[in-house]
Write an enzyme that holds these catalytic residues in place. Sequence first.
Site, PDB file in Angstrom:
ATOM      1  N   LYS A 270      20.829  56.618  57.463  1.00 26.37           N
ATOM      2  CA  LYS A 270      20.270  57.433  56.457  1.00 26.37           C
ATOM      3  C   LYS A 270      21.069  57.599  55.530  1.00 26.37           C
ATOM      4  O   LYS A 270      20.767  57.494  54.325  1.00 26.37           O
ATOM      5  CB  LYS A 270      19.906  58.601  57.420  1.00 26.37           C
ATOM      6  CG  LYS A 270      19.107  59.619  56.614  1.00 26.37           C
ATOM      7  CD  LYS A 270      18.418  60.918  57.306  1.00 26.37           C
ATOM      8  CE  LYS A 270      18.085  61.791  56.509  1.00 26.37           C
ATOM      9  NZ  LYS A 270      17.622  63.146  57.114  1.00 26.37           N
TER      10      LYS A 270
ATOM     11  N   GLY B 248      17.273  62.021  61.366  1.00 17.68           N
ATOM     12  CA  GLY B 248      18.111  60.871  62.121  1.00 17.68           C
ATOM     13  C   GLY B 248      17.343  60.397  63.317  1.00 17.68           C
ATOM     14  O   GLY B 248      16.990  59.368  63.870  1.00 17.68           O
ATOM     15  N   ARG B 249      17.355  61.571  64.021  1.00 13.93           N
ATOM     16  CA  ARG B 249      16.640  61.410  65.514  1.00 13.93           C
ATOM     17  C   ARG B 249      15.229  61.324  65.745  1.00 13.93           C
ATOM     18  O   ARG B 249      14.745  61.219  66.660  1.00 13.93           O
ATOM     19  CB  ARG B 249      17.287  62.521  66.496  1.00 13.93           C
ATOM     20  CG  ARG B 249      16.951  64.164  66.011  1.00 13.93           C
ATOM     21  CD  ARG B 249      18.189  64.834  66.708  1.00 13.93           C
ATOM     22  NE  ARG B 249      17.976  66.428  66.103  1.00 13.93           N
ATOM     23  CZ  ARG B 249      18.716  66.746  65.179  1.00 13.93           C
ATOM     24  NH1 ARG B 249      19.366  65.831  64.489  1.00 13.93           N
ATOM     25  NH2 ARG B 249      18.183  68.095  64.758  1.00 13.93           N
TER      26      ARG B 249
ATOM     27  N   GLU C 285      20.615  67.026  70.147  1.00 14.41           N
ATOM     28  CA  GLU C 285      21.203  67.354  69.009  1.00 14.41           C
ATOM     29  C   GLU C 285      20.152  68.310  68.128  1.00 14.41           C
ATOM     30  O   GLU C 285      20.571  69.008  67.131  1.00 14.41           O
ATOM     31  CB  GLU C 285      21.380  66.020  68.088  1.00 14.41           C
ATOM     32  CG  GLU C 285      21.996  66.060  66.867  1.00 14.41           C
ATOM     33  CD  GLU C 285      22.341  64.612  66.114  1.00 14.41           C
ATOM     34  OE1 GLU C 285      23.477  64.062  66.562  1.00 14.41           O
ATOM     35  OE2 GLU C 285      21.597  64.124  65.773  1.00 14.41           O
TER      36      GLU C 285
ATOM     37  N   LYS D 109      34.083  65.043  62.925  1.00 14.52           N
ATOM     38  CA  LYS D 109      34.044  64.040  62.114  1.00 14.52           C
ATOM     39  C   LYS D 109      35.114  64.282  60.874  1.00 14.52           C
ATOM     40  O   LYS D 109      36.159  63.540  60.549  1.00 14.52           O
ATOM     41  CB  LYS D 109      32.719  63.920  61.033  1.00 14.52           C
ATOM     42  CG  LYS D 109      31.509  63.197  61.642  1.00 14.52           C
ATOM     43  CD  LYS D 109      30.357  63.055  60.819  1.00 14.52           C
ATOM     44  CE  LYS D 109      29.267  62.730  61.451  1.00 14.52           C
ATOM     45  NZ  LYS D 109      28.181  62.740  60.471  1.00 14.52           N
TER      46      LYS D 109
HETATM   47  O1  F6P Z   1      25.359  62.325  64.880  1.00 17.83           O
HETATM   48  C1  F6P Z   1      25.245  62.925  63.771  1.00 17.83           C
HETATM   49  C2  F6P Z   1      24.396  61.983  62.822  1.00 17.83           C
HETATM   50  O2  F6P Z   1      24.178  62.447  61.454  1.00 17.83           O
HETATM   51  C3  F6P Z   1      22.737  61.652  63.395  1.00 17.83           C
HETATM   52  O3  F6P Z   1      22.024  62.901  63.463  1.00 17.83           O
HETATM   53  C4  F6P Z   1      22.544  60.720  62.853  1.00 17.83           C
HETATM   54  O4  F6P Z   1      21.342  60.194  63.803  1.00 17.83           O
HETATM   55  C5  F6P Z   1      23.737  59.845  62.917  1.00 17.83           C
HETATM   56  O5  F6P Z   1      24.639  60.654  62.704  1.00 17.83           O
HETATM   57  C6  F6P Z   1      23.552  58.611  62.102  1.00 17.83           C
HETATM   58  O6  F6P Z   1      23.501  58.888  60.903  1.00 17.83           O
HETATM   59  P1  F6P Z   1      23.110  57.959  59.589  1.00 17.83           P
HETATM   60  O7  F6P Z   1      21.954  57.317  59.863  1.00 17.83           O
HETATM   61  O8  F6P Z   1      23.161  58.633  58.389  1.00 17.83           O
HETATM   62  O9  F6P Z   1      24.267  56.929  59.690  1.00 17.83           O
END
Ligand code: F6P
Length: 546
Positions: free
Chosen positions: A206, A267-268, A353, A512
Amino acid sequence: MASVHTTPEWRALEGHWQQLRAVHMRDLFADDPSRAARMTIDAAGLHLDFSKHRVTDETLRLLFDLARAVGLEQWRERMLSGEHINVTEDRAVLHTALRSPAGEHLDVDGEDVMPAIEAVLTRMQDFSDRVRSGEWKGHTGKAITDVVNIGIGGSNLGPKMVCEALRPYQAEQLRPHFVSNVDGTHLAETVRGLNPETTLFIVASKTFTTLETMTNAQSARRWLVDALGDEKAVRNHFVAVSTNSEKVAEFGIDTDQMFEFWDWVGGRYSLWSAIGLPIAIAIGFDRFAELLAGAHAMDQHFRSAPLEQNLPVILALLGVWYIDFAGAKTHAILPYDQSLKYFPAYLQQGDMESNGKHVTRDGMAVDYSTGPVVWGEPGTDGQHAFYQLIHQGTELIPCDFIAPIRSHNPIGNHHSLLMANCFAQTEALMRGRTLEEARAEMLAAGHAEAEAERLAPHRQFDGNRPTSTILLEQLTPESLGALIALYEHKIFTQGVIWGINSFDQWGVELGKKLANVIIGELEAGEVTEPHDTSTTALLRYFLARS
Ligand code: F6P
């Protein structure tokens, strides 16, 4: 705002639990022959039996009162109509729009989002058709045989779970793979044996900034370019799925090879968006559309069914009942279908989450429990591993048993055996075995009285362990779509009851940030930043030996 904890509806439930805690489900069934029939609902192709729960009609009435008191129906409408209910990120929450039928309209911030959704779906259809038919060629002119999705969290778990679940619908000649872990082993083991000439990478992120995904994507790109000896090969072998076109271009993927989605897709909750591209490639776009249609059917049900008949609402309220009133800490997802082996892991992100939060939308610390630990494995493997604790341990663990009526692989009597186990487990968990029954069984089997007396307490089961049973006709794209949406709306409903924002995930930030500090230190080979003494010692130990 006053805590939900102090509302009369919550207090009524607390009092009710005190009355009900000693009541056994065995007696509830014995006293009410219509219990199972009354506590069974069919919707969107799913059949839910929730009669094996420690609830009475009064419990359910009090739970529905609580849902109404927190304004569930209004919150549901606010989400579905595109209001910015994700208050900490000031975003709408509109994964449901992704599965709305073509031709609908939905204004978000003054703009109809449906044409853009439809345009991306059309591009996904075109691209997946071309890859599947062999029209899309690799750099050396060969058709694609392997599709490697590089993503993590929501950019991995959903497509991976769905591709596995819908394996019977997959084209033989096209194999999906998923790389998520930044551990080099994941990438190395995945590409081992793949032919770079016929491998397509989908970089799914994302934000397009996620450390794991970007690192894996760079290494995959090196693997490809080294093998094919030409930077230009990237164009035929890499596409991106993201909301961030700048970062995609920076990475070196032309934005005409990027499939877009939007910040209002969490994302989820994103497998319905272009994040579902590996699914469309694996099972074909028409099947992907059926997955969306199944989810839409559940959306319709969630939106319009009265709370008392509403599958996601019922599952959510039962969860709240155990977590907040009966003290349950975890919830088990137990699919009796090998194809759903990644479903518990998928729901771990979806649920934990979303609802692993300790402050309300207003930033007040909650004074009650929120999201449970979600876990599980397919039956019957779980039966030979952790079910002992569910049956006889000291924790109360509500379980969801999920099973198809028809198997895609009807070999001999396997499916009857599988289903017999599924039904028997829920029966045993509900009924248990009394001390007298245990003693009598042993005596009937010829054991001496003293022996029966000694062993009976070990062979006694309390029972009264709650389960839901969800049956599907067969695991199809449509029923799977409905099943996933069922849980999405369950999670949303629980978030509303708890007054939390289910759509942000600040809890992943701190780790992170600290990892970025430590990456610098590991790469420089010395510990330069202040840490606690344990972390400093661990870093030094690692550096001295690596
Ligand atoms: O774990 C944190 C998170 O932001 C999730 O919510 C998300 O699905 C995942 O990391 C991956 O994020 P991205 O699609 O931005 O790489």
